[in-house]
Design a protein around this motif. Structure first.
Motif, PDB file in Angstrom:
ATOM      1  N   ILE A 157       0.087  -2.044   3.897  1.00  0.00           N
ATOM      2  CA  ILE A 157       0.784  -0.866   3.401  1.00  0.00           C
ATOM      3  C   ILE A 157      -0.120  -0.258   2.343  1.00  0.00           C
ATOM      4  N   ILE A 173       9.546  -4.400   5.771  1.00  0.00           N
ATOM      5  CA  ILE A 173       8.107  -4.642   5.819  1.00  0.00           C
ATOM      6  C   ILE A 173       7.797  -5.464   7.069  1.00  0.00           C
ATOM      7  N   ILE A 180      -0.036  -5.230   0.234  1.00  0.00           N
ATOM      8  CA  ILE A 180       0.669  -4.025  -0.209  1.00  0.00           C
ATOM      9  C   ILE A 180      -0.192  -3.379  -1.278  1.00  0.00           C
ATOM     10  N   ALA A 184       2.067   1.551  -3.915  1.00  0.00           N
ATOM     11  CA  ALA A 184       2.554   1.850  -2.562  1.00  0.00           C
ATOM     12  C   ALA A 184       3.968   2.416  -2.568  1.00  0.00           C
ATOM     13  N   ILE A 202      -0.138  -8.319  -3.471  1.00  0.00           N
ATOM     14  CA  ILE A 202       0.643  -7.157  -3.897  1.00  0.00           C
ATOM     15  C   ILE A 202      -0.155  -6.456  -4.989  1.00  0.00           C
ATOM     16  N   ALA A 206       2.521  -1.654  -7.536  1.00  0.00           N
ATOM     17  CA  ALA A 206       3.024  -1.402  -6.176  1.00  0.00           C
ATOM     18  C   ALA A 206       4.478  -0.942  -6.183  1.00  0.00           C
TER      19      ALA A 206
END
Length: 357
Positions: A157, A173, A180, A184, A202, A206
């Protein structure tokens, strides 16, 4: 519309106002990057029928690069042909009159960065499983976007993918996503997030500003959680983490130590445990083991003068008079049974309600 034009240079019409009709003549062989970026209000797009480099196949109201099957520019009336394999950078970006719902056809493999950036009217989009990559900020700033179905084949992502999508309340997800990206989901009103086992990274900020986020579920160890990943998540109540992972997550998420709820299984019954908060600990100044009528007890000496007791198993390794480290006392939430106090004694957890003297 000059039939002698061969090249439309980079950024040639960026941000031009009042451009309603676009016709690409047969002579055009090259269209530079972002030539029509941030041009909104386009009513119609056509390409000369004898152009060998670009087309508007099936009267789709778009510019498509013939060789690569990449859509370069769309407008509110565009119907994306099934033969398109890639949606280009800023192809719909900043288009305020885009339809409320867009169906991307099966066959599209890639959506470039900012492809739908700041499309203010877009409410829902279905992305087929054929899509394997979605670029940075592809849907950033889509302020009315409420519903997105992500493809099962993406593994990342990307950076700012849904940043400032201020009406996006839920997202699933996909199970192959491993990363990620930075910001995001910045400033999204997500309420619950479940990370699949595949997630190992992550990025910074995020989920920064997701101030309606209440619950996060992490199903496996995550190698990297970057700075500010959950910054300003003011409504966050719990972060559910796998059994045996508390120490790892306390290192990467120290500010949410009291929100961490570790999965446990006690006598075949699954539940969650968390540490006592500072506020909860403040009401207790000491705890020690005492002998009860039938079994040993942990006696909690409260600051208000009261005493509370936690019954222990008769096989407990604690001895009468032992001081108890309050940091080892946890709150245990057993499925369907409510919340109990628990103490790790050797390798076993003993749980019960606190009782009065």
């Amino acid at each position: 519309r000059d039939q002698g034009v061969v090249v439309i240079k980079d950024f040639a019409f960026v941000g031009v106002k009042g451009l309603k009709f676009i016709f690409i003549p047969d002579s055009v062989q090259e269209i530079g990057k972002c030539s029509f970026a941030y041009v909104s209000g386009i009513k119609s797009i056509k390409v000369g029928k004898n152009n060998h480099y670009f087309d508007s196949r099936n009267n789709c109201d778009a510019i498509i690069e013939t060789k690569s099957n990449m859509l370069l520019l769309g407008c509110p009336t565009t119907i994306i042909p099934e033969s398109v394999m890639r949606i280009g950078r800023l192809s719909f970006g900043d288009e305020t009159d885009i339809p409320m719902s867009i169906n991307i056809p099966v066959g599209v493999r890639e959506i470039d960065e900012r492809a739908f950036f700041n499309c203010l009217s877009l409410e829902s989009i279905i992305i087929p499983d054929s899509v394997e990559k979605i670029g940075n900020q592809a849907f950033g700033g889509c302020q009315y976007l409420k519903k997105v179905r992500l493809p099962s084949n993406i593994t990342e992502i990307s950076k700012g993918l849904f940043a400032d999508c201020v009406r996006l309340e839920e997202i699933e997800i996909p199970s192959r996503v491993t990363k990620i990206g930075i910001s995001a989901f910045y400033n999204c009103p997500l309420q619950n997030i479940v990370f699949p086992d595949s997630i190992n990274s992550i990025g910074e900020y995020a989920f920064n500003g997701c101030n309606r986020l209440v619950s996060i579920t992490i199903t496996s160890k995550i190698d990297s959680i970057e700075e500010g990943a959950f910054l300003n998540c003011s409504s966050l109540q719990r972060i559910i983490i796998p059994m045996g992972s508390r120490e790892d997550f306390e290192i990467v998420l120290p500010e949410y130590r009291e929100k961490l709820m570790e999965e446990v299984e006690i006598d075949g019954q699954k539940g969650l445990k968390r540490v006592l908060s500072k506020k909860e600990l403040e009401v207790v100044y000491k705890a020690k083991v005492v002998q009860g009528q039938y079994t040993k007890l942990i006696c909690f000496y409260m600051n208000d003068g009261c005493q509370k007791y936690l019954p222990l198993c008769k096989h407990s390794q604690l001895s009468i008079g032992d001081e108890v480290n309050l940091n080892k006392v946890k709150l245990i939430e057993l499925s369907g049974e409510g919340i109990y106090y628990g103490y790790m004694d050797g390798r076993e957890y003993y749980v019960n309600n606190l009782v009065d003297a």
